[in-house]
Design a protein around this motif. Structure first.
Motif, PDB file in Angstrom:
ATOM      1  N   LYS A  52       7.050  53.321  79.346  1.00  0.00           N
ATOM      2  CA  LYS A  52       8.220  53.379  80.221  1.00  0.00           C
ATOM      3  C   LYS A  52       8.577  54.826  80.582  1.00  0.00           C
ATOM      4  O   LYS A  52       8.791  55.143  81.759  1.00  0.00           O
ATOM      5  N   VAL A  53       8.630  55.712  79.584  1.00  0.00           N
ATOM      6  CA  VAL A  53       9.006  57.093  79.900  1.00  0.00           C
ATOM      7  C   VAL A  53       7.888  57.794  80.666  1.00  0.00           C
ATOM      8  O   VAL A  53       8.159  58.664  81.511  1.00  0.00           O
ATOM      9  N   MET A  54       6.634  57.421  80.405  1.00  0.00           N
ATOM     10  CA  MET A  54       5.537  57.985  81.186  1.00  0.00           C
ATOM     11  C   MET A  54       5.635  57.539  82.639  1.00  0.00           C
ATOM     12  O   MET A  54       5.426  58.333  83.561  1.00  0.00           O
ATOM     13  N   GLN A  55       5.972  56.279  82.849  1.00  0.00           N
ATOM     14  CA  GLN A  55       6.139  55.756  84.209  1.00  0.00           C
ATOM     15  C   GLN A  55       7.279  56.475  84.918  1.00  0.00           C
ATOM     16  O   GLN A  55       7.172  56.847  86.091  1.00  0.00           O
ATOM     17  N   GLU A  56       8.377  56.695  84.206  1.00  0.00           N
ATOM     18  CA  GLU A  56       9.528  57.375  84.792  1.00  0.00           C
ATOM     19  C   GLU A  56       9.219  58.820  85.154  1.00  0.00           C
ATOM     20  O   GLU A  56       9.871  59.398  86.028  1.00  0.00           O
ATOM     21  N   SER A  57       8.239  59.415  84.474  1.00  0.00           N
ATOM     22  CA  SER A  57       7.886  60.807  84.752  1.00  0.00           C
ATOM     23  C   SER A  57       6.970  60.954  85.956  1.00  0.00           C
ATOM     24  O   SER A  57       6.714  62.069  86.415  1.00  0.00           O
ATOM     25  N   MET A  58       6.467  59.834  86.474  1.00  0.00           N
ATOM     26  CA  MET A  58       5.549  59.876  87.612  1.00  0.00           C
ATOM     27  C   MET A  58       6.313  60.190  88.899  1.00  0.00           C
ATOM     28  O   MET A  58       7.255  59.479  89.249  1.00  0.00           O
ATOM     29  N   PRO A  59       5.950  61.246  89.614  1.00  0.00           N
ATOM     30  CA  PRO A  59       6.610  61.525  90.898  1.00  0.00           C
ATOM     31  C   PRO A  59       6.234  60.472  91.928  1.00  0.00           C
ATOM     32  O   PRO A  59       5.194  59.805  91.813  1.00  0.00           O
ATOM     33  N   ALA A  60       7.084  60.334  92.921  1.00  0.00           N
ATOM     34  CA  ALA A  60       6.843  59.318  93.964  1.00  0.00           C
ATOM     35  C   ALA A  60       5.538  59.588  94.686  1.00  0.00           C
ATOM     36  O   ALA A  60       4.798  58.676  95.028  1.00  0.00           O
ATOM     37  N   ALA A  61       5.245  60.847  94.940  1.00  0.00           N
ATOM     38  CA  ALA A  61       4.000  61.211  95.618  1.00  0.00           C
ATOM     39  C   ALA A  61       3.420  62.420  94.928  1.00  0.00           C
ATOM     40  O   ALA A  61       4.052  63.486  94.907  1.00  0.00           O
ATOM     41  N   MET A  62       2.277  62.281  94.336  1.00  0.00           N
ATOM     42  CA  MET A  62       1.654  63.369  93.589  1.00  0.00           C
ATOM     43  C   MET A  62       0.664  64.121  94.459  1.00  0.00           C
ATOM     44  O   MET A  62      -0.172  63.514  95.131  1.00  0.00           O
ATOM     45  N   PRO A  63       0.730  65.455  94.454  1.00  0.00           N
ATOM     46  CA  PRO A  63      -0.265  66.247  95.175  1.00  0.00           C
ATOM     47  C   PRO A  63      -1.593  66.198  94.410  1.00  0.00           C
ATOM     48  O   PRO A  63      -1.637  65.790  93.262  1.00  0.00           O
ATOM     49  N   PRO A  64      -2.698  66.617  95.037  1.00  0.00           N
ATOM     50  CA  PRO A  64      -3.975  66.669  94.311  1.00  0.00           C
ATOM     51  C   PRO A  64      -3.853  67.504  93.046  1.00  0.00           C
ATOM     52  O   PRO A  64      -3.248  68.582  93.067  1.00  0.00           O
ATOM     53  N   ALA A  65      -4.390  67.013  91.952  1.00  0.00           N
ATOM     54  CA  ALA A  65      -4.228  67.689  90.662  1.00  0.00           C
ATOM     55  C   ALA A  65      -5.138  68.901  90.562  1.00  0.00           C
ATOM     56  O   ALA A  65      -6.248  68.920  91.102  1.00  0.00           O
ATOM     57  N   ALA A  66      -4.655  69.909  89.866  1.00  0.00           N
ATOM     58  CA  ALA A  66      -5.482  71.066  89.552  1.00  0.00           C
ATOM     59  C   ALA A  66      -6.349  70.714  88.359  1.00  0.00           C
ATOM     60  O   ALA A  66      -6.278  69.602  87.833  1.00  0.00           O
TER      61      ALA A  66
END
Length: 220
Positions: free
Chosen positions: A201-215
């Motif tokens: 649940k807390v991992m899901q809540e930490s997910m931004p709505a739109a993630m840029p390409p990861a480094a």
């Protein structure tokens, strides 16, 4: 505490929520015998002092309240959801196998200065507040007046209050923020299937709505 920027939690409201949701803190002190840790339920008042006040009580037989010095620096650790993360849960592992196990968690460290409150009025008020908070979800909340008055007074005399004025709060929410979106989603699903619903649940809540390409993934 080692604190990579991608795991740092600096929003005071988020730190306050974790403390209130997980009030059992590990109070770390240094006395004549060296380091000591006591696990205590804390009341947190965010509106008092510059960074808030923590209040708790210890048994009168506990030497902590006699060993600490007035204004001594202490640390209280609050921990929320935590759990193991398998590299098998990352979709990218199937492609290049460049993943390793880790452990996710969310913690807040409260640094402050302690004060002993051997004061029956302080203790009685603190116990009433803690009880109201923890009994709030009960269908018929227990209250101190439910017990015989002389019994409650004996219990009050058997404990000593402590108060910690917080100097700073340090939060670390290690929730796979250094992974790509698909791997974060895989870790959430894996945690959930392993029975770690709170962590998922807390991992899901930490997910931004739109993630840029990861480094490139950073070390844990």
């Amino acid at each position: 505490m080692y604190l990579p920027p991608h795991f740092e939690a600096a929003d005071p409201a988020s730190l306050h929520r974790l403390i209130r949701a997980h009030p059992l803190g590990a109070l770390v002190t240094r006395g004549e015998q060296g380091l000591d840790a006591n696990h205590l339920p804390f009341e947190f008042d965010a509106d008092e002092g510059e960074h808030g006040i923590l209040r708790a009580h210890v048994a009168r037989n506990n030497p902590l309240w006699q060993e600490v010095k007035e204004g001594q620096e202490v640390l209280v650790i609050f921990r929320a959801a935590e759990g193991y993360i398998s590299p098998n849960w990352y979709p990218s592992k199937q492609a290049h196998h460049k993943q390793v196990p880790t452990w996710n968690y969310a913690v807040v460290h409260a640094h402050g200065r302690i004060r002993v409150r051997d004061d029956a009025r302080f203790v009685r008020r603190l116990l009433a507040t803690l009880t109201r908070t923890q009994e709030a979800e009960e269908p018929a909340p227990w209250k101190m007046a439910d017990a015989p008055r002389d019994y409650i007074e004996a219990m009050v005399q058997a404990v000593v209050g402590i108060e910690i004025e917080i100097d700073r709060l340090v939060g670390k929410f290690k929730l796979s923020q250094n992974k790509e979106k698909e791997d974060r989603e895989g870790a959430i699903q894996g945690a959930r299937e392993r029975g770690g619903e709170a962590l998922a649940k807390v991992m899901q809540e930490s997910m931004p709505a739109a993630m840029p390409p990861a480094a490139a993934p950073a070390a844990d």
